[in-house]
Design an enzyme around this catalytic site. Structure first.
Site, PDB file in Angstrom:
ATOM      1  N   GLY A  87      -7.000  -5.735   3.401  1.00  0.00           N
ATOM      2  CA  GLY A  87      -6.584  -7.144   3.450  1.00  0.00           C
ATOM      3  C   GLY A  87      -7.463  -8.077   2.653  1.00  0.00           C
ATOM      4  N   GLU A  90      -5.801  -5.425  -5.110  1.00  0.00           N
ATOM      5  CA  GLU A  90      -6.848  -5.710  -4.118  1.00  0.00           C
ATOM      6  C   GLU A  90      -6.276  -5.823  -2.705  1.00  0.00           C
ATOM      7  OE1 GLU A  90     -10.538  -6.529  -4.783  1.00  0.00           O
ATOM      8  OE2 GLU A  90     -10.118  -5.754  -2.782  1.00  0.00           O
ATOM      9  N   ASP A 106      -0.893   4.093   8.060  1.00  0.00           N
ATOM     10  CA  ASP A 106      -1.292   2.911   7.293  1.00  0.00           C
ATOM     11  C   ASP A 106      -2.692   3.119   6.695  1.00  0.00           C
ATOM     12  OD1 ASP A 106      -1.037  -0.201   6.835  1.00  0.00           O
ATOM     13  OD2 ASP A 106      -2.978   0.097   7.803  1.00  0.00           O
ATOM     14  N   LYS A 131       0.817  -1.233   0.000  1.00  0.00           N
ATOM     15  CA  LYS A 131       0.000   0.000   0.000  1.00  0.00           C
ATOM     16  C   LYS A 131       0.840   1.267   0.000  1.00  0.00           C
ATOM     17  CE  LYS A 131      -0.545  -2.006   3.706  1.00  0.00           C
ATOM     18  NZ  LYS A 131      -0.562  -2.636   5.014  1.00  0.00           N
ATOM     19  N   GLY A 153       0.380 -10.789  17.662  1.00  0.00           N
ATOM     20  CA  GLY A 153       1.024 -10.715  16.344  1.00  0.00           C
ATOM     21  C   GLY A 153       0.311  -9.769  15.387  1.00  0.00           C
ATOM     22  N   LYS A 197      -4.082   3.599   2.549  1.00  0.00           N
ATOM     23  CA  LYS A 197      -5.201   2.835   1.985  1.00  0.00           C
ATOM     24  C   LYS A 197      -6.317   3.778   1.515  1.00  0.00           C
ATOM     25  CE  LYS A 197      -4.232  -1.077   5.031  1.00  0.00           C
ATOM     26  NZ  LYS A 197      -4.504  -1.637   6.366  1.00  0.00           N
TER      27      LYS A 197
END
Ligand SMILES: NC(=O)c1ccc[n+]([C@@H]2O[C@H](COP(=O)([O-])OP(=O)(O)OC[C@H]3O[C@@H](n4cnc5c(N)ncnc54)[C@H](OP(=O)(O)O)[C@@H]3O)[C@@H](O)[C@H]2O)c1
Length: 328
Positions: A133, A128, A200, A104, A186, A204
């Protein structure tokens, strides 16, 4: 049976997911494509790491080795950062390969340019996996909302931030404790700055902006605020009023410009994103004919992201090459 030769750039969380999913879903792929998909090469950065890769696969740190593979059909890209990813994908397109990316950061900046290069070379540029995700949001917008006039997009695009906010509300954890919990599960990177500071989600949102509005707002004019200053007291106070904090990426037309923001917003139970919890992502689209739709699902992770890349490839590969001029 015909072979589709694929190269994989990156063998981290996403790269390994693509590698394993292609193996575990080979039968399905063959049914769909009437061809066998074979990963013939993997590009990595650190040559001494131990990896579970078949001995027949070329493992290299030199992208030129990938370019030199004869009749390479597709490059799956899952490395990090703007460069050298853009250069690699440009070269792969130039060679006549389809490219499928999850990157991204790179695509927010160079996506339009790569799509243009793809159109010129009649190859598919799939992205995509860059946004939300495993949620098939790019295809939903580009194929199922071609006539609707989309007025606004609101989304939860960062699973880590959403998980932290959910943990704070449900378990009464401090921001720091909830972040540690995200790291333990995680979900968050060792350096979670991009997630919790909103960058982030910003990348997007810019990719969605290009897709929906054909342009991006001036990056400096986008209000980007993270969740790191929200306290457990803020969240509990909101809870008593039946409100929830959601980290929302929002973009809409405002006169001749685009207004965009990424920030924590208090939402009521009737808001479409109110019930999006944990690491889930969701995108709400407000459009002229359909009114409002929300699509949600896993926003990151090994197999959800691999799913997005592989489904993207299969859809793109089935498009007759001459039609790529119609690609958005
Ligand atoms: N993780 C997710 O859930 C997710 C979801 C959607 C999109 N994405 C995007 O997918 C991409 C990959 O994410 P990830 O989580 O898989 O990252 P990761 O686990 O850190 O793996 C990155 C991989 O890329 C390789 N690499 C990095 N820089 C390279 C370079 N310059 N040349 C060659 N190889 C290089 C690394 O090589 P070594 O193994 O040798 O270190 C590693 O195998 C990123 O762009 C990310 O934003 C990730």
């Amino acid at each position: 049976m015909t072979k589709i030769k694929a190269a994989l750039l990156g063998f981290g969380t996403v790269g390994q997911g693509v590698y394993e999913a292609i193996k575990s879903h080979q039968e399905k792929l063959q049914e769909r494509l009437v061809a066998e998909v074979e990963i013939v090469a993997v590009l990595i950065k650190e040559p001494y790491k131990k990896r579970e890769i078949d001995p027949s696969v070329l493992i290299t740190t030199n992208f030129e080795d990938i370019l030199n593979i004869p009749d390479l059909d597709v490059v799956f890209e899952a490395i990090v950062g703007e460069t050298p990813s853009f250069t690699y994908l440009s070269k792969a397109i130039e060679k006549g390969c389809h490219v499928i990316t999850a990157n991204k950061v790179m695509f927010a900046k160079y996506g339009k340019l790569l799509l243009e290069k793809g159109r010129k070379k009649n190859v598919y540029v799939g992205y995509e996996a860059t946004t939300a995700g495993g949620v098939p949001i790019i295809r939903t917008i580009s194929q199922q909302l071609q006539v609707n006039d989309i007025q606004r997009v609101q989304a939860v695009l960062n699973g880590t931030s959403n998980f932290i906010l959910t943990e704070m509300r449900e378990k009464g954890l401090s921001f720091q404790k909830a972040l540690e919990s995200a790291q333990l599960h995680g979900y968050a990177e060792a350096d979670p700055a991009n997630d919790i500071e909103g960058k982030d989600a910003f990348f997007k949102l810019m990719i969605l902006s290009d897709l929906v509005f054909g342009a991006q707002p001036d990056w400096d004019a986008v209000e980007v605020e993270g969740i790191q200053h929200i306290t457990v007291e803020d969240i509990q106070a909101a809870k008593t009023q039946h409100l929830r904090y959601k980290h929302i990426a929002d973009i809409y037309r405002y006169g001749r410009t685009l207004k965009a923001s990424v920030k924590p917003v208090l939402v009521a139970p009737d808001h479409a994103l109110y019930s999006i919890e944990g690491v889930e992502n969701a995108v709400t689209i407000y459009a002229s004919l359909v009114d409002k739709i929300t699509i949600s699902g896993p926003g990151a992770g090994k197999f959800p992201t691999a799913s997005a890349m592989i489904e993207d490839f299969v859809s793109g590969y089935q498009i007759p090459r001459y039609q790529f001029t119609l690609n958005i």
